[in-house]
Design a protein around this motif. Structure first.
Motif, PDB file in Angstrom:
ATOM      1  N   LEU A 139       8.914   9.659  22.209  1.00 50.65           N
ATOM      2  CA  LEU A 139       8.226   8.862  21.186  1.00 50.65           C
ATOM      3  C   LEU A 139       9.123   7.743  20.700  1.00 50.65           C
ATOM      4  O   LEU A 139      10.278   7.957  20.352  1.00 50.65           O
ATOM      5  CB  LEU A 139       7.824   9.770  20.009  1.00 50.65           C
ATOM      6  N   LYS A 140       8.598   6.545  20.701  1.00 50.14           N
ATOM      7  CA  LYS A 140       9.368   5.387  20.273  1.00 50.14           C
ATOM      8  C   LYS A 140       9.129   5.105  18.791  1.00 50.14           C
ATOM      9  O   LYS A 140       8.017   5.288  18.282  1.00 50.14           O
ATOM     10  CB  LYS A 140       8.983   4.153  21.096  1.00 50.14           C
ATOM     11  N   GLU A 141      10.169   4.649  18.120  1.00 53.09           N
ATOM     12  CA  GLU A 141      10.051   4.304  16.700  1.00 53.09           C
ATOM     13  C   GLU A 141       9.215   3.038  16.553  1.00 53.09           C
ATOM     14  O   GLU A 141       9.462   2.038  17.249  1.00 53.09           O
ATOM     15  CB  GLU A 141      11.431   4.092  16.085  1.00 53.09           C
ATOM     16  N   SER A 142       8.246   3.091  15.681  1.00 55.56           N
ATOM     17  CA  SER A 142       7.403   1.914  15.448  1.00 55.56           C
ATOM     18  C   SER A 142       8.140   0.918  14.562  1.00 55.56           C
ATOM     19  O   SER A 142       9.035   1.283  13.806  1.00 55.56           O
ATOM     20  CB  SER A 142       6.079   2.318  14.801  1.00 55.56           C
ATOM     21  N   PRO A 143       7.776  -0.367  14.636  1.00 54.29           N
ATOM     22  CA  PRO A 143       8.432  -1.375  13.806  1.00 54.29           C
ATOM     23  C   PRO A 143       8.222  -1.078  12.323  1.00 54.29           C
ATOM     24  O   PRO A 143       7.162  -0.604  11.921  1.00 54.29           O
ATOM     25  CB  PRO A 143       7.730  -2.684  14.213  1.00 54.29           C
ATOM     26  N   SER A 144       9.248  -1.344  11.522  1.00 59.02           N
ATOM     27  CA  SER A 144       9.113  -1.132  10.084  1.00 59.02           C
ATOM     28  C   SER A 144       8.216  -2.203   9.495  1.00 59.02           C
ATOM     29  O   SER A 144       8.121  -3.319  10.016  1.00 59.02           O
ATOM     30  CB  SER A 144      10.492  -1.181   9.415  1.00 59.02           C
ATOM     31  N   GLN A 145       7.536  -1.853   8.425  1.00 60.49           N
ATOM     32  CA  GLN A 145       6.634  -2.789   7.763  1.00 60.49           C
ATOM     33  C   GLN A 145       6.960  -2.839   6.274  1.00 60.49           C
ATOM     34  O   GLN A 145       7.259  -1.817   5.667  1.00 60.49           O
ATOM     35  CB  GLN A 145       5.172  -2.360   7.931  1.00 60.49           C
ATOM     36  N   THR A 146       6.923  -4.017   5.721  1.00 59.94           N
ATOM     37  CA  THR A 146       7.092  -4.148   4.277  1.00 59.94           C
ATOM     38  C   THR A 146       5.718  -4.147   3.620  1.00 59.94           C
ATOM     39  O   THR A 146       4.726  -3.806   4.240  1.00 59.94           O
ATOM     40  CB  THR A 146       7.869  -5.433   3.946  1.00 59.94           C
ATOM     41  N   ALA A 147       5.652  -4.532   2.363  1.00 58.61           N
ATOM     42  CA  ALA A 147       4.443  -4.311   1.566  1.00 58.61           C
ATOM     43  C   ALA A 147       3.188  -4.977   2.127  1.00 58.61           C
ATOM     44  O   ALA A 147       2.156  -4.347   2.283  1.00 58.61           O
ATOM     45  CB  ALA A 147       4.676  -4.795   0.138  1.00 58.61           C
ATOM     46  N   GLY A 148       3.273  -6.274   2.438  1.00 57.74           N
ATOM     47  CA  GLY A 148       2.034  -6.917   2.839  1.00 57.74           C
ATOM     48  C   GLY A 148       1.866  -6.924   4.342  1.00 57.74           C
ATOM     49  O   GLY A 148       2.855  -6.880   5.073  1.00 57.74           O
ATOM     50  N   PRO A 149       0.611  -6.994   4.850  1.00 59.27           N
ATOM     51  CA  PRO A 149      -0.650  -7.127   4.105  1.00 59.27           C
ATOM     52  C   PRO A 149      -1.273  -5.808   3.676  1.00 59.27           C
ATOM     53  O   PRO A 149      -2.314  -5.787   3.067  1.00 59.27           O
ATOM     54  CB  PRO A 149      -1.565  -7.808   5.130  1.00 59.27           C
ATOM     55  N   TYR A 150      -0.604  -4.696   3.993  1.00 57.16           N
ATOM     56  CA  TYR A 150      -1.217  -3.404   3.736  1.00 57.16           C
ATOM     57  C   TYR A 150      -1.425  -3.144   2.252  1.00 57.16           C
ATOM     58  O   TYR A 150      -2.321  -2.398   1.864  1.00 57.16           O
ATOM     59  CB  TYR A 150      -0.376  -2.297   4.380  1.00 57.16           C
ATOM     60  N   VAL A 151      -0.592  -3.744   1.411  1.00 56.02           N
ATOM     61  CA  VAL A 151      -0.731  -3.546  -0.026  1.00 56.02           C
ATOM     62  C   VAL A 151      -2.100  -4.024  -0.508  1.00 56.02           C
ATOM     63  O   VAL A 151      -2.720  -3.420  -1.379  1.00 56.02           O
ATOM     64  CB  VAL A 151       0.416  -4.236  -0.788  1.00 56.02           C
ATOM     65  N   HIS A 152      -2.619  -5.091   0.078  1.00 55.28           N
ATOM     66  CA  HIS A 152      -3.930  -5.594  -0.330  1.00 55.28           C
ATOM     67  C   HIS A 152      -5.053  -4.670   0.142  1.00 55.28           C
ATOM     68  O   HIS A 152      -6.028  -4.454  -0.566  1.00 55.28           O
ATOM     69  CB  HIS A 152      -4.148  -7.005   0.218  1.00 55.28           C
ATOM     70  N   ILE A 153      -4.898  -4.126   1.333  1.00 56.50           N
ATOM     71  CA  ILE A 153      -5.921  -3.236   1.862  1.00 56.50           C
ATOM     72  C   ILE A 153      -6.052  -1.999   0.989  1.00 56.50           C
ATOM     73  O   ILE A 153      -7.148  -1.531   0.677  1.00 56.50           O
ATOM     74  CB  ILE A 153      -5.582  -2.844   3.316  1.00 56.50           C
ATOM     75  N   GLY A 154      -4.919  -1.455   0.557  1.00 61.00           N
ATOM     76  CA  GLY A 154      -4.947  -0.230  -0.223  1.00 61.00           C
ATOM     77  C   GLY A 154      -5.165  -0.413  -1.703  1.00 61.00           C
ATOM     78  O   GLY A 154      -5.788   0.434  -2.352  1.00 61.00           O
ATOM     79  N   CYS A 155      -4.648  -1.509  -2.265  1.00 56.92           N
ATOM     80  CA  CYS A 155      -4.642  -1.671  -3.727  1.00 56.92           C
ATOM     81  C   CYS A 155      -5.680  -2.656  -4.258  1.00 56.92           C
ATOM     82  O   CYS A 155      -6.164  -2.484  -5.374  1.00 56.92           O
ATOM     83  CB  CYS A 155      -3.252  -2.096  -4.195  1.00 56.92           C
ATOM     84  N   ILE A 169      -9.789  -8.964  -0.623  1.00 52.07           N
ATOM     85  CA  ILE A 169      -9.764  -9.413   0.769  1.00 52.07           C
ATOM     86  C   ILE A 169     -11.104  -9.207   1.466  1.00 52.07           C
ATOM     87  O   ILE A 169     -11.197  -9.284   2.688  1.00 52.07           O
ATOM     88  CB  ILE A 169      -8.641  -8.709   1.551  1.00 52.07           C
ATOM     89  N   GLY A 170     -12.138  -8.913   0.679  1.00 55.18           N
ATOM     90  CA  GLY A 170     -13.469  -8.792   1.242  1.00 55.18           C
ATOM     91  C   GLY A 170     -13.804  -7.428   1.788  1.00 55.18           C
ATOM     92  O   GLY A 170     -14.831  -7.267   2.459  1.00 55.18           O
ATOM     93  N   ASN A 171     -12.972  -6.445   1.513  1.00 53.69           N
ATOM     94  CA  ASN A 171     -13.243  -5.079   1.955  1.00 53.69           C
ATOM     95  C   ASN A 171     -14.049  -4.368   0.857  1.00 53.69           C
ATOM     96  O   ASN A 171     -13.558  -3.469   0.178  1.00 53.69           O
ATOM     97  CB  ASN A 171     -11.926  -4.354   2.247  1.00 53.69           C
ATOM     98  N   ASP A 172     -15.287  -4.797   0.694  1.00 53.38           N
ATOM     99  CA  ASP A 172     -16.126  -4.330  -0.412  1.00 53.38           C
ATOM    100  C   ASP A 172     -16.674  -2.929  -0.155  1.00 53.38           C
ATOM    101  O   ASP A 172     -16.693  -2.447   0.980  1.00 53.38           O
ATOM    102  CB  ASP A 172     -17.299  -5.289  -0.624  1.00 53.38           C
ATOM    103  N   GLY A 173     -17.134  -2.307  -1.228  1.00 57.17           N
ATOM    104  CA  GLY A 173     -17.832  -1.040  -1.097  1.00 57.17           C
ATOM    105  C   GLY A 173     -16.984   0.184  -1.338  1.00 57.17           C
ATOM    106  O   GLY A 173     -17.512   1.290  -1.433  1.00 57.17           O
ATOM    107  N   ILE A 174     -15.657   0.021  -1.432  1.00 55.76           N
ATOM    108  CA  ILE A 174     -14.798   1.177  -1.699  1.00 55.76           C
ATOM    109  C   ILE A 174     -14.845   1.514  -3.184  1.00 55.76           C
ATOM    110  O   ILE A 174     -15.061   2.659  -3.573  1.00 55.76           O
ATOM    111  CB  ILE A 174     -13.356   0.893  -1.238  1.00 55.76           C
ATOM    112  N   TYR A 175     -14.635   0.494  -4.021  1.00 53.73           N
ATOM    113  CA  TYR A 175     -14.737   0.634  -5.469  1.00 53.73           C
ATOM    114  C   TYR A 175     -15.621  -0.495  -5.989  1.00 53.73           C
ATOM    115  O   TYR A 175     -15.632  -1.602  -5.422  1.00 53.73           O
ATOM    116  CB  TYR A 175     -13.364   0.527  -6.136  1.00 53.73           C
ATOM    117  N   PRO A 176     -16.356  -0.276  -7.097  1.00 54.73           N
ATOM    118  CA  PRO A 176     -17.137  -1.371  -7.682  1.00 54.73           C
ATOM    119  C   PRO A 176     -16.254  -2.567  -8.016  1.00 54.73           C
ATOM    120  O   PRO A 176     -16.636  -3.719  -7.806  1.00 54.73           O
ATOM    121  CB  PRO A 176     -17.737  -0.743  -8.944  1.00 54.73           C
TER     122      PRO A 176
END
Length: 204
Positions: A8-24, A29-36
């Motif tokens: 198993l190879k180590e995956s590249p490290s990732q810092t906060a973005g863009p995942y912070v927007h997807i989760g928080c 970012i237009g990912n509607d329907g999760i929360y009002p």
């Protein structure tokens, strides 16, 4: 059959973005329907007591370039100096004010804008009153650990002069990096991550 770890190879490290927007802030970012609406989008939820203000600013990197992918969270007391927290023992917070805000900066201008209340004074652990302030937490691409700082208010000069946290800043000229400037009912604080105008950050 178990796979050998060496396969198993180590995956590249990732810092906060863009995942912070997807989760928080998925709605941003237009990912509607999760929360009002995203958590922290509205701090004033009814007829809250106190002075309603706008807290605004931008975040700049060491080259003077504005960040357009940052997320900002703020945490503050209500107008009476009471936090909306289970740990608060001094009384009940304003039920129409959450005390917590979260916002992704505008992806074009890099600006953040919170509609909030001007906070009251809260005690330092030794009982001395702190000046009114807003606690700020920042994450963005390249910031592995969130940065903590504060915003104080330019029209609270007497309280700022007595503030026990500001008093601990060794280089007094840097206190100005924490003072939000008032224009009408808007307080503006631009935050600088590095450089000559670097904002004071707190190790908490």
């Amino acid at each position: 059959m178990m796979t050998k770890l060496a396969y198993l190879k180590e995956s590249p490290s990732q810092t906060a973005g863009p995942y912070v927007h997807i989760g928080c802030t998925p709605n941003v970012i237009g990912n509607d329907g999760i929360y009002p609406q995203d958590l922290g989008a509205a701090m004033i939820t009814g007829p809250a007591k106190g002075e309603q203000i706008t807290f605004a600013g931008r975040i700049f990197d060491g080259t003077g370039t504005v960040l357009r992918d940052a997320m900002v969270e703020i945490w503050q007391a209500d107008a009476q100096g009471i936090y909306n927290s289970p740990a608060e023992t001094r009384g009940a917070a304003d039920p129409n004010f959450t005390g917590f805000g979260r916002q992704a900066v505008d992806m074009e201008s890099g600006a953040f804008t919170f509609e909030t209340l001007k906070p009251g004074r809260v005690p330092f652990p030794d009982g001395r009153l702190q000046a009114p302030h807003i606690n700020i937490w920042i994450v963005a691409r390249g910031i592995n650990l969130g940065l903590n700082t504060r915003a104080y208010f330019s029209d609270e000069e007497t309280a700022n002069a007595d503030d026990p946290v500001l008093a601990r800043i060794e280089h007094k000229h840097r206190i100005q990096t924490l003072i939000a400037q008032k224009e009408r009912n808007t307080y503006t604080l631009d935050i600088y991550l590095q450089g000559e105008r670097e904002t004071v950050f707190f190790d908490i």
